[in-house]
Design an enzyme around this catalytic site. Structure first.
Site, PDB file in Angstrom:
ATOM      1  N   CYS A   1       0.794  -1.228   0.000  1.00  0.00           N
ATOM      2  CA  CYS A   1       0.000   0.000   0.000  1.00  0.00           C
ATOM      3  C   CYS A   1       0.830   1.284   0.000  1.00  0.00           C
ATOM      4  O   CYS A   1       0.294   2.366  -0.250  1.00  0.00           O
ATOM      5  CB  CYS A   1      -0.951   0.017   1.187  1.00  0.00           C
ATOM      6  SG  CYS A   1      -2.193  -1.292   1.122  1.00  0.00           S
TER       7      CYS A   1
ATOM      8  N   HIS B   1      -8.866   3.724  -2.765  1.00  0.00           N
ATOM      9  CA  HIS B   1      -7.516   3.262  -2.435  1.00  0.00           C
ATOM     10  C   HIS B   1      -6.994   2.293  -3.502  1.00  0.00           C
ATOM     11  O   HIS B   1      -6.986   1.088  -3.302  1.00  0.00           O
ATOM     12  CB  HIS B   1      -7.536   2.598  -1.061  1.00  0.00           C
ATOM     13  CG  HIS B   1      -6.232   2.044  -0.603  1.00  0.00           C
ATOM     14  ND1 HIS B   1      -5.002   2.505  -1.041  1.00  0.00           N
ATOM     15  CD2 HIS B   1      -5.946   1.027   0.277  1.00  0.00           C
ATOM     16  CE1 HIS B   1      -4.041   1.822  -0.456  1.00  0.00           C
ATOM     17  NE2 HIS B   1      -4.586   0.913   0.346  1.00  0.00           N
TER      18      HIS B   1
ATOM     19  N   CYS C   1      -0.581   2.435   6.397  1.00  0.00           N
ATOM     20  CA  CYS C   1      -0.226   1.095   6.860  1.00  0.00           C
ATOM     21  C   CYS C   1       0.042   0.228   5.632  1.00  0.00           C
ATOM     22  O   CYS C   1      -0.353   0.573   4.517  1.00  0.00           O
ATOM     23  CB  CYS C   1      -1.332   0.494   7.718  1.00  0.00           C
ATOM     24  SG  CYS C   1      -2.933   0.352   6.896  1.00  0.00           S
TER      25      CYS C   1
ATOM     26  N   GLY D   1       0.294  -3.913   4.176  1.00  0.00           N
ATOM     27  CA  GLY D   1       0.014  -5.323   4.378  1.00  0.00           C
ATOM     28  C   GLY D   1       1.256  -6.110   4.754  1.00  0.00           C
ATOM     29  O   GLY D   1       2.357  -5.790   4.327  1.00  0.00           O
TER      30      GLY D   1
END
Length: 461
Positions: free
Chosen positions: A137, A392, A424, A426
């Site tokens: 991300c 996103h 954040c 993954g």
């Protein structure tokens, strides 16, 4: 920097033998100050060697599989924002030393080829190289950081950090089998947890309620709707001419997409409360308080300050610091709460010095936790909404956030000097970067006001 050293030499002359306190020559010498010209925050590079952003653009973000880009090839998403960078700055594309594109879901070799193709569509000559980077991300932000680092290292003076994701073309699926060895390592096994389960873990472990999550989602939509209605996104969004195909008839219609299509202006707590949890029967994460699955792209043009000055290009922002950290994969959403303090400290700043935050809203649970954990003023965070409303597209989010942050900082002017982008990641990570408004720094006076100057020179006053 020579001026700073000369000032130190003058200061040292006042401290030598005429002083009543014995001073040993070995301990007093003029040197390059890591903090720059008497700055109250750390500047590790000379003013003219600052890495600056002169342009940052994005496409609109659209809902995957049913939004405005559902029939658009990924390379046709990236090409318009790359083209905008050179057209709006009148830059000779052959001067670009590298194009780095953050992307997550597509097979690596395929996406690398698509990005190279997009560069050609945009008008870049064959001499300009292209590569991709994948830190999930944060891939778009990592691409910008990689280019900034390369410019600082002297590999080239001009580069582009970009991001691209078509979650229509490349859904989130695991290909092949999972190594059975993962069962022997809890943290490795947690790397395979669905992101929604990590959201539930954060909500449960840190007591983030369903109502708090839904409220955050409502605020995200409200802010994004207000930003859209007032035209605040127009400076950052590049319209994309594409097509929409009727799934029933196959009929094609030409369209131009210039508005984020996932924003729900009328979202309410009552409506969101009706949605059922998606990942756990008794959970609190729903389709309404999680980020939207999206398609989109963004691109950021960076260069050495001296080059931008020579070309007469306005400076949108200054890249100050970047940090990536690791956290427990089971609660990967806490990443920004760890990464932001690291990046801010590396810039010699404190959290109170930051005027704006763009924290990716992967899930309301982790967004609320990070905002509360760092005790951030809600009025400084995601002032134009976030991923729950805007979307996103994994690899593009970092580049999108740079465009959103810097254009908002420009609008706010002197009342907004420092901004932070964070998300954040993954498998349990977080990333953050600190930016300074483009016209906020100058060669000799780059410090915030401080009460105790000690032996600092007058330009820090």
């Amino acid at each position: 920097m020579e001026k700073a050293i000369n000032r130190q030499k003058v200061l040292l002359q006042h401290l030598r033998p005429s002083s009543s306190v014995p001073v040993h020559d070995s301990s007093l010498s003029a040197s390059a100050c890591l903090a720059g010209d008497s700055a109250a925050y750390q500047r590790t590079s000379v003013f003219e060697d600052d890495v600056v952003i002169v342009a940052a653009y994005r496409t609109a973000l659209c809902k995957s599989k049913r939004g405005g880009f559902k029939d658009t090839h990924p390379d046709d998403l990236l090409a318009p924002v790359l083209k905008a960078l050179i057209e709006k700055t009148d830059l000779n594309p052959s001067e670009v030393g590298d194009i780095v594109v953050g992307s997550v879901l597509a097979p690596g070799s395929q996406r690398a080829s698509e990005c190279r193709m997009a560069a050609f569509y945009a008008g870049f000559p064959e001499i300009v190289p292209v590569r991709t980077v994948n830190r999930q991300c944060s891939s778009g932000l990592q691409a910008v950081a990689d280019v900034a680092a390369a410019i600082r290292a002297g590999f080239y003076d001009i580069g582009i950090g970009a991001g691209l994701e078509s979650m229509t073309a490349n859904p989130m699926t695991w290909e092949g089998s999972v190594n059975p060895r993962a069962k022997m390592f809890e943290q490795a096994q947690n790397c395979l947890l669905p992101m929604g389960i990590t959201s539930e873990n954060v909500a449960h472990r840190f007591g983030v309620t369903r109502e708090q999550q839904d409220q955050a989602a409502v605020e995200s939509h409200r802010k994004a709707a207000a930003a859209t209605a007032s035209g605040r996104f127009k400076d950052e969004i590049i319209p994309v001419s594409t097509k929409l195909v009727d799934p029933k008839t196959g009929e094609e219609k030409s369209v131009t997409i210039s508005v984020d299509d996932g924003i729900r202006p009328n979202a309410s707590l009552a409506d969101l409360a009706k949605l059922k949890p998606v990942f756990k029967k008794d959970g609190s994460t729903t389709a309404g308080n999680a980020s939207q699955v999206s398609d989109g792209a963004g691109a950021v043009l960076l260069m050495k300050r001296s080059v931008a000055t020579k070309k007469g290009l306005p400076i949108l922002g200054v890249f100050r610091t970047f940090a990536a950290v690791g956290v427990d994969p089971a609660i990967m959403g806490v990443g920004p709460a760890v990464a932001i303090p690291v990046a801010v400290k590396a810039a010699g700043l404190e959290l109170d010095d930051i005027d704006l935050f763009e924290i990716n809203e992967a899930f309301a649970s982790q967004f609320v936790y990070c905002r509360n954990k760092l005790e951030l003023d809600p009025e400084k965070v995601n002032v134009n909404g976030g991923a729950m409303a805007i979307g996103h597209p994994l690899g593009a989010t970092g580049a999108r956030s740079v465009a959103t942050l810097l254009h908002e900082m420009k609008r706010r002017g002197k009342d907004c000097r420092f901004g932070v982008i964070s998300m954040c990641i993954g498998t349990g990570m977080g990333a953050a970067a600190v930016f300074e408004r483009g016209d906020a720094a100058d060669e000799l006076c780059n410090a915030r006001k401080v009460d105790n100057h000690n032996l600092m020179s007058k330009d820090a006053l």
